[in-house]
Design an enzyme around this catalytic site. Structure first.
Site, short mmCIF file in Angstrom:
data_model
loop_
_atom_site.label_atom_id
_atom_site.label_comp_id
_atom_site.label_asym_id
_atom_site.label_seq_id
_atom_site.Cartn_x
_atom_site.Cartn_y
_atom_site.Cartn_z
N CYS A 4 0.82 -1.22 0.00
CA CYS A 4 0.00 0.00 0.00
C CYS A 4 0.85 1.27 0.00
O CYS A 4 0.32 2.36 -0.19
CB CYS A 4 -0.95 -0.01 1.18
SG CYS A 4 -1.88 -1.53 1.32
N HIS A 18 -3.52 6.88 2.82
CA HIS A 18 -3.94 5.55 2.36
C HIS A 18 -5.33 5.24 2.94
O HIS A 18 -5.57 5.42 4.14
CB HIS A 18 -2.93 4.51 2.82
CG HIS A 18 -3.35 3.10 2.54
ND1 HIS A 18 -3.87 2.72 1.33
CD2 HIS A 18 -3.35 2.00 3.33
CE1 HIS A 18 -4.17 1.43 1.38
NE2 HIS A 18 -3.86 0.97 2.57
N ASN A 52 -10.26 -0.50 0.17
CA ASN A 52 -8.80 -0.34 0.22
C ASN A 52 -8.20 -0.87 -1.08
O ASN A 52 -8.23 -2.07 -1.33
CB ASN A 52 -8.29 -1.12 1.44
CG ASN A 52 -6.78 -1.11 1.56
OD1 ASN A 52 -6.06 -0.66 0.67
ND2 ASN A 52 -6.29 -1.63 2.67
#
Ligand code: ACO
Length: 320
Positions: A111, A247, A277
């Site tokens: 990520c 994020h 996500n």
């Protein structure tokens, strides 16, 4: 001279999957998912692939930047879910968009992949090794999660975001990255096991595993530290930042980080409600959303931050 983000683009799969739809196919509830994470729906690839979404996001970013593919001399894709082991997703993108002068490679920083890619591009540009770079975060995590594991499969979505970066008078002011490989088991997914003529092994593909509470603690400790460090390196303060683009893993993580940084939640735009996500795609998709909503003005101060498997993290402070 610094590197500046001059254009953004993004692409999500057509198929949207709501929490209510998940309720019908697994033991979960919209209430559980929304209250624990903030996520209401996510987009899941059906026809799309990591490369096709990366290409679409790249084309939009180039159009937004007014940049031709032949001007690119560097393409970096942050991804853990490329369609092929080799060639890299970046090489496939290079071929698809016709960026024949660009070198191309992938970065696996989960990520934090877009933030790592931004740092590499910044270094290439500052040292004169590149003039115009395309950085992409693209993922199809839906093929790597266990759809029978309700504790992970409700969290993720597929998609890609991209940015064109060029040398300019103002732009990226500071970058911070970190890694803690000793904590790798907190969030992992095995590749193919060793299997050849000399080893007897029944090859079974693994799925993503996550210790959610450990990731949570890691995120709320590490991200504020990285953002403060990046602000310090840039010689500025949280009050001077117009937007913090973090994020998009969990709304509670973002709220906690906002509190630690001491800034109003309005400065922390989110899209996790509709995207889930997207791992490496998360920060560049959000950046593109905010850019296309017309929220960013030239001269604005922006902080970006990502965190993920590795464990890895990255933060950047830039002038838009
Ligand atoms: N629906 C309903 N119940 C569920 C679900 C679900 N989808 N998933 C888990 N549960 C249940 C569990 O079985 C458990 O039940 P039990 O108490 O009867 O045993 C209960 O909910 C609590 O489970 P926990 O895992 O303790 O839930 P927690 O409050 O920690 O929330 C979560 C889980 C949302 C993942 C949280 O730990 C978190 O936000 N972690 C941060 C990590 C993160 O966001 N990761 C995203 C990917 S990683 C990255 O991007 C870097």
């Amino acid at each position: 001279m610094p590197a500046r983000i001059v254009g953004t683009g993004s692409c999500l799969p057509v198929r949207a999957v709501s929490n209510q739809e998940l309720e019908k196919i697994m033991d979960t509830t919209d209430e559980w998912i929304r209250s624990r994470t903030g996520i209401c729906k996510r987009h899941i690839a059906v026809e799309e692939t990591t490369t096709s979404m990366a290409v679409e996001a790249a084309k939009k970013a180039m159009e937004n930047a007014g940049t031709e593919a032949k001007e690119l001399d560097l393409i970096i894709v942050g991804t853990v879910s490329g369609d092929m082991c080799f060639p890299s997703t970046a090489c496939q993108v290079q071929a698809e968009i016709g960026a024949e002068h660009a070198i191309a490679f992938d970065i696996n920083a989960a990520c934090a992949g877009f933030l790592y890619g931004l740092a590499v591009a910044d270094a290439y540009i500052k040292t004169g090794m590149a003039q115009t770079a395309l950085i992409i975060g693209a993922e199809t995590l839906s093929k790597m999660i266990d759809w029978k594991d309700r504790s992970t499969c409700v969290l993720f979505g597929d998609g890609a975001g991209a940015a064109v970066v060029k040398k300019d008078e103002v732009g990226i002011e500071s970058l911070v990255q970190g890694a803690d490989g000793a904590k790798g088991s907190v969030l992992n997914c095995h590749n193919r096991p060793v299997n050849n003529l000399f080893v007897k092994n029944s090859v079974e593909l693994d799925f993503a595993h996550m210790n959610g509470q450990e990731v949570y603690k890691f995120a709320i400790r590490t991200v504020p530290e990285a953002v403060f460090k990046a602000l310090d390196k840039a010689g500025t303060e949280p009050d001077n930042v117009n937007y913090f683009l973090l994020h998009q893993a969990n709304i509670r993580i973002i709220e906690s980080i906002a509190k630690k940084i001491g800034q109003p939640i309005e400065k922390f735009p989110t899209n996790l409600q509709k995207c889930g996500n997207i791992s490496a795609g998360s920060v560049p998709v959000l950046l593109d959303n905010v850019n296309r909503e017309g929220k960013l003005r030239r001269g604005d101060k922006i902080a970006l931050a990502g965190f993920g498997a590795g464990l890895t993290w990255g933060a950047a402070v830039l002038t838009w």
